[in-house]
Write a protein that holds these residues in place. Structure first.
Motif, PDB file in Angstrom:
ATOM      1  N   SER A 158     -15.476  10.034  -3.100  1.00 39.64           N
ATOM      2  CA  SER A 158     -14.557   9.143  -2.402  1.00 39.64           C
ATOM      3  C   SER A 158     -13.893   8.175  -3.377  1.00 39.64           C
ATOM      4  CB  SER A 158     -15.285   8.352  -1.310  1.00 39.64           C
ATOM      5  OG  SER A 158     -16.248   7.480  -1.885  1.00 39.64           O
ATOM      6  N   TYR A 159     -12.675   7.773  -2.996  1.00 40.69           N
ATOM      7  CA  TYR A 159     -11.909   6.759  -3.741  1.00 40.69           C
ATOM      8  C   TYR A 159     -11.602   5.621  -2.777  1.00 40.69           C
ATOM      9  CZ  TYR A 159      -7.962   4.429  -5.965  1.00 40.69           C
ATOM     10  OH  TYR A 159      -7.109   3.493  -6.497  1.00 40.69           O
ATOM     11  N   GLU A 160     -11.904   4.393  -3.192  1.00 37.47           N
ATOM     12  CA  GLU A 160     -11.698   3.224  -2.343  1.00 37.47           C
ATOM     13  C   GLU A 160     -10.815   2.220  -3.080  1.00 37.47           C
ATOM     14  OE1 GLU A 160     -15.441   1.638  -1.162  1.00 37.47           O
ATOM     15  OE2 GLU A 160     -16.268   3.592  -0.609  1.00 37.47           O
ATOM     16  N   HIS A 161      -9.875   1.641  -2.318  1.00 38.64           N
ATOM     17  CA  HIS A 161      -8.944   0.672  -2.908  1.00 38.64           C
ATOM     18  C   HIS A 161      -8.691  -0.434  -1.890  1.00 38.64           C
ATOM     19  CE1 HIS A 161      -5.829  -0.111  -6.078  1.00 38.64           C
ATOM     20  NE2 HIS A 161      -5.441  -0.963  -5.132  1.00 38.64           N
ATOM     21  N   SER A 162      -8.868  -1.672  -2.322  1.00 39.58           N
ATOM     22  CA  SER A 162      -8.635  -2.828  -1.467  1.00 39.58           C
ATOM     23  C   SER A 162      -7.183  -3.268  -1.612  1.00 39.58           C
ATOM     24  CB  SER A 162      -9.566  -3.981  -1.842  1.00 39.58           C
ATOM     25  OG  SER A 162     -10.917  -3.624  -1.651  1.00 39.58           O
ATOM     26  N   LEU A 163      -6.456  -3.254  -0.475  1.00 42.66           N
ATOM     27  CA  LEU A 163      -5.063  -3.645  -0.467  1.00 42.66           C
ATOM     28  C   LEU A 163      -4.927  -5.095   0.001  1.00 42.66           C
ATOM     29  CD1 LEU A 163      -3.656  -0.373   1.140  1.00 42.66           C
ATOM     30  CD2 LEU A 163      -3.912  -0.924  -1.281  1.00 42.66           C
ATOM     31  N   LEU A 164      -3.711  -5.505   0.264  1.00 42.48           N
ATOM     32  CA  LEU A 164      -3.462  -6.865   0.712  1.00 42.48           C
ATOM     33  C   LEU A 164      -3.842  -7.025   2.174  1.00 42.48           C
ATOM     34  CD1 LEU A 164       0.014  -7.463  -0.994  1.00 42.48           C
ATOM     35  CD2 LEU A 164      -2.240  -8.164  -1.835  1.00 42.48           C
ATOM     36  N   HIS A 165      -4.061  -8.287   2.586  1.00 43.20           N
ATOM     37  CA  HIS A 165      -4.328  -8.653   3.974  1.00 43.20           C
ATOM     38  C   HIS A 165      -5.563  -7.928   4.534  1.00 43.20           C
ATOM     39  CE1 HIS A 165      -0.399 -10.539   3.804  1.00 43.20           C
ATOM     40  NE2 HIS A 165       0.159  -9.375   3.519  1.00 43.20           N
ATOM     41  N   ASP A 166      -6.618  -7.835   3.728  1.00 46.43           N
ATOM     42  CA  ASP A 166      -7.896  -7.255   4.152  1.00 46.43           C
ATOM     43  C   ASP A 166      -7.765  -5.811   4.633  1.00 46.43           C
ATOM     44  OD1 ASP A 166      -9.230  -9.605   3.578  1.00 46.43           O
ATOM     45  OD2 ASP A 166      -8.876 -10.438   5.582  1.00 46.43           O
ATOM     46  N   ILE A 167      -6.857  -5.065   4.046  1.00 43.84           N
ATOM     47  CA  ILE A 167      -6.678  -3.651   4.366  1.00 43.84           C
ATOM     48  C   ILE A 167      -7.285  -2.824   3.234  1.00 43.84           C
ATOM     49  CG2 ILE A 167      -5.023  -1.804   4.802  1.00 43.84           C
ATOM     50  CD1 ILE A 167      -3.124  -3.867   5.926  1.00 43.84           C
ATOM     51  N   ASP A 168      -8.160  -1.890   3.587  1.00 44.44           N
ATOM     52  CA  ASP A 168      -8.818  -1.028   2.607  1.00 44.44           C
ATOM     53  C   ASP A 168      -8.347   0.405   2.776  1.00 44.44           C
ATOM     54  OD1 ASP A 168     -10.301  -3.160   1.628  1.00 44.44           O
ATOM     55  OD2 ASP A 168     -11.898  -2.857   3.092  1.00 44.44           O
ATOM     56  N   LEU A 169      -8.100   1.057   1.667  1.00 42.70           N
ATOM     57  CA  LEU A 169      -7.718   2.465   1.640  1.00 42.70           C
ATOM     58  C   LEU A 169      -8.897   3.273   1.128  1.00 42.70           C
ATOM     59  CD1 LEU A 169      -5.600   4.788   1.741  1.00 42.70           C
ATOM     60  CD2 LEU A 169      -5.045   4.207  -0.636  1.00 42.70           C
ATOM     61  N   ARG A 170      -9.225   4.352   1.852  1.00 41.08           N
ATOM     62  CA  ARG A 170     -10.354   5.182   1.454  1.00 41.08           C
ATOM     63  C   ARG A 170      -9.995   6.655   1.640  1.00 41.08           C
ATOM     64  NH1 ARG A 170     -16.664   4.488   3.344  1.00 41.08           N
ATOM     65  NH2 ARG A 170     -17.517   6.206   2.113  1.00 41.08           N
TER      66      ARG A 170
END
Length: 208
Positions: A158-170
Motif C-alpha cells: 500500500s501507498y499512503e499520502h496525507s493531503l490537505l484538509h485532513d484528506i488521506d489518499l491510500r
C-alpha cells in the motif's frame, strides 16, 4: 437451535523498551449448542451423477448437542530500526475443541517506509485462521460434526499520502490465498434455490 457462549479476553501493551512497542494477550471462549432438526423431501427427478443422491426422497431428523472451547494467544513487537523504517513482527496461536484439528499458528510481518512526512509505503504478509462457531453446524445438509479451521494468507502493498484538509489518499494492491475451506453443499438442479423454512433460535451470551 439453542446456543450458549461465554468468553474472556485480555490485552497487554508494554512500551518500556527503547524505540519498540510490545503487545501480547489471550482469549478463551466456551460455547455449547443443541440442534433439533427435521425435514421431509420428495424428488421428482433422480440424477445419475457422481455425488448425487440415489433415492427419490427422505425423512431426516437430527438431535445433536455439541460443546467446546476456543483458546487464543498472540504477541507482536514493533520497532523503528531506522529513521524512516519501521518493522513489526508477530504471531498468533489458536486451538479449538469443536473441530477435529489441533493448534494453528498464524505468523505476521509488516514493514513501513516513510518516503516523506506525508507519504509512506507499507508491505505486509499475514496468515489468518478461522475456527468454526457453535452456530455454524450445517445440520440441514446432514452434518453432525464440525469441520476444521479455514486458512487465508494475505499479501498487501500500500501507498499512503496525507493531503490537505485532513484528506488521506491510500492505494493498495493485494492478493489472498484460501485453503482448508469448509465443504459447500449445492443443489445439482439449480445453483440458486429458494424455499420456505421455519426455525426458532434461543441464545444466551455471557461476557466478562
Amino acid at each position: 437451535y439453542e446456543f450458549y457462549m461465554g468468553d474472556w479476553s485480555s490485552d497487554v501493551c508494554s512500551s518500556d523498551l527503547d524505540a519498540a512497542v510490545v503487545q501480547f494477550g489471550g482469549e478463551w471462549r466456551h460455547s455449547s449448542g443443541s440442534y433439533r432438526y427435521r425435514d421431509e423431501a420428495d424428488f421428482d427427478l433422480v440424477l445419475d451423477v457422481g455425488g448425487s443422491r440415489g433415492d427419490d426422497g427422505h425423512t431426516r431428523q437430527l438431535d445433536v448437542s455439541r460443546r467446546g472451547d476456543h483458546y487464543g494467544a498472540y504477541a507482536s513487537v514493533r520497532a523503528d530500526v531506522a529513521d524512516r523504517f519501521t518493522l513489526e513482527l508477530g504471531g498468533r496461536a489458536d486451538a479449538s475443541t469443536l473441530g477435529p484439528d489441533s493448534t494453528h499458528w498464524s505468523p505476521r510481518a509488516s514493514a513501513l517506509y516513510r518516503l516523506s512526512e506525508a507519504a509512506s509505503l507499507r508491505a505486509s504478509w499475514g496468515r489468518f485462521t478461522q475456527t468454526p462457531s457453535i452456530d455454524e453446524l450445517p445440520v440441514s445438509d446432514g452434518a453432525v460434526d464440525f469441520d476444521g479451521a479455514q486458512r487465508a494468507d494475505h499479501w498487501l502493498l500500500s501507498y499512503e499520502h496525507s493531503l490537505l484538509h485532513d484528506i488521506d489518499l491510500r492505494m493498495e494492491a493485494y492478493t489472498k490465498r484460501y485453503s482448508h475451506l469448509a465443504p459447500r453443499f449445492e443443489n445439482l438442479l439449480n445453483d440458486i434455490a429458494i424455499w420456505r423454512s421455519e426455525e426458532r433460535r434461543v441464545g444466551k451470551e455471557c461476557r466478562s
